[in-house]
Design a protein around this motif. Structure first.
Motif, short mmCIF file in Angstrom:
data_model
loop_
_atom_site.label_atom_id
_atom_site.label_comp_id
_atom_site.label_asym_id
_atom_site.label_seq_id
_atom_site.Cartn_x
_atom_site.Cartn_y
_atom_site.Cartn_z
N ASP A 101 0.93 -0.97 -0.32
CA ASP A 101 0.02 -0.36 -0.12
C ASP A 101 0.64 1.21 -0.13
N ASP A 136 -5.77 -3.40 -1.92
CA ASP A 136 -7.37 -3.67 -2.25
C ASP A 136 -7.88 -3.04 -3.45
N TYR A 137 -7.58 -2.27 -3.91
CA TYR A 137 -7.54 -1.89 -5.12
C TYR A 137 -7.23 -2.72 -6.63
N ARG A 167 -6.49 -5.90 -5.82
CA ARG A 167 -7.28 -7.77 -5.69
C ARG A 167 -8.96 -7.62 -5.36
N ARG A 168 -9.46 -6.40 -5.60
CA ARG A 168 -11.16 -5.78 -5.44
C ARG A 168 -11.37 -5.44 -6.64
N ARG A 213 0.82 -7.12 4.72
CA ARG A 213 0.94 -5.36 4.45
C ARG A 213 2.28 -5.31 4.55
N TYR A 239 -13.08 -1.41 1.98
CA TYR A 239 -11.83 -2.31 2.52
C TYR A 239 -10.88 -1.09 3.45
N GLU A 264 -15.88 -3.93 5.93
CA GLU A 264 -15.18 -4.27 6.71
C GLU A 264 -13.32 -3.53 7.19
#
Ligand SMILES: Nc1ncnc2c1ncn2[C@@H]1O[C@H](COP(=O)(O)OP(=O)(O)OP(=O)(O)O)[C@@H](O)[C@H]1O
Length: 339
Positions: A132, A140-141, A143-144, A164, A200, A227
């Motif tokens: 990150d 998460d960008y 992955r999601r 992380r 997230y 989450e």
């Protein structure tokens, strides 16, 4: 050898050139790497991307070191240049690369993903660095948001987060596995109805004392599922990704926590961008637009984006150097990217 000018853009031109060279088998020299940036030349993250893609396609490289403004990349000489790109026998295998401190792991993954269309066999990339990191897609960008859109279009890839890594220490670990893939043409012109919205929110464990993860997610619209997570990491840090899944697309609004910035402000910034997106007619967010371009070039199709950012513009120029034409149609409030 394709002689490329990297002077008009940033690391994205390096990553796109690596991927396209691996796919087409065409060697290149890039000059003026990141010339207009405050710290011109290759940075650790770009050297890591070169090392990773070189390992997957057995490339020979020259001039690859931090600060270098010119480097060469020659993919496997065994490749049959007359063959269809999908049959050119780029190898697979596995590679482990340290991106270094908080150099972005997702950005190195970005350089590797398009190679899927030319693989003979799967490859696995284990990277260590920043999951990150600043000025890059937070994990998460990737992955999601990005990966689901690509998986929907035939990319057979998966990612696992092992640890992380925040700015400035990094130390994050993630593994990407990519199988040989055949992409479907893109038809991402209408996003359709929103089917879900998820915030997230992640922070390093010491930040639980201040409820940082909860506070970042607090401004999310009532409709959002939240989450939150606290994780072990080498230094403090936090990230928020608001991911909106629509009938035909997914868009993401990612922000990193920063010293001196209230967690609620991080959340408000993401929400503001999400609301502006929903007020418009684009099917993908402005960042995904530039990140999808190599895939649109390879698979063909259309994507409706909010605007032509400088990343979109310079990436289109670079794709043309490899013989891939992507056109831009200005539609007023949106732009249509087609190949
Ligand atoms: N908040 C964000 N959400 C999603 N993606 C992002 C975000 N910020 C940046 N990106 C993506 O990160 C990439 C950054 O590319 P860019 O060429 O600027 O980076 P770089 O390799 O760090 O090099 P440079 O330092 O030269 O800019 C782009 O593909 C952009 O879409």
């Amino acid at each position: 050898m394709n002689i490329l000018d990297g002077g008009e853009g940033g690391g994205q031109l390096v990553r796109t050139a690596l991927a396209l060279s691996a796919v087409t088998g065409e060697p290149f020299r890039m000059r003026h790497v990141r010339r207009a940036r405050a710290n011109p030349g290759l940075q650790a993250q770009h050297c890591a991307a070169i090392e990773a893609v070189a390992a997957v396609c057995n490339a020979e490289t020259g001039g690859v070191e931090v600060g270098s403004e010119s480097f060469t990349f020659e993919p496997n000489e065994d490749i049959d240049e007359d063959a269809d790109p999908a049959d050119q026998g780029v190898l697979g295998g596995s590679v482990s690369v340290e991106v270094g401190t908080a150099g972005s792991v997702p950005l190195v993954f970005d350089a590797l993903l398009p190679v899927a269309v030319a693989l003979d066999e799967s490859f696995t990339a284990r990277l260590e660095g920043g999951t990150d990191a600043k000025w890059a897609p937070p994990f998460d960008y990737f992955r999601r948001v990005k990966l689901p859109v690509l998986q929907e279009h035939g990319l057979d890839a998966d990612v696992t987060l092992n640890r992380r890594g925040f700015y400035p220490r990094g130390g994050g670990k993630a593994t990407l596995t990519v199988e040989p893939s055949t992409l479907d043409a893109f038809d991402v012109t209408e996003r359709g109805e929103r089917e879900s919205l998820t915030a997230y929110s992640v922070a390093e464990e010491s930040e639980s004392e201040d409820d940082v993860a909860e506070r970042q997610a607090e401004p999310a619209p009532d409709a959002a599922d939240v989450e939150t997570e606290y994780v072990e990491a080498d230094c403090s840090g936090s990230a928020l990704v608001l991911a909106a899944e629509y009938e035909h697309s997914t868009a993401g609004f990612a922000e990193l926590g920063e010293m001196g910035v209230e967690p609620e402000t991080v959340g408000e910034n993401a929400v503001e961008r999400f609301e502006a997106f929903e007020d418009g007619d684009a099917a993908v967010d402005e960042y995904l637009a530039d990140q999808l371009l190599p895939f649109v070039a390879l698979a063909g199709g259309e994507v409706r984006a909010p605007e032509v950012t400088s990343h979109v513009e310079t990436c289109i120029d670079l794709l043309a150097e490899f013989g891939y034409d992507v056109t831009v149609e200005d539609e007023g409030d949106t732009v249509l990217l087609s190949a």
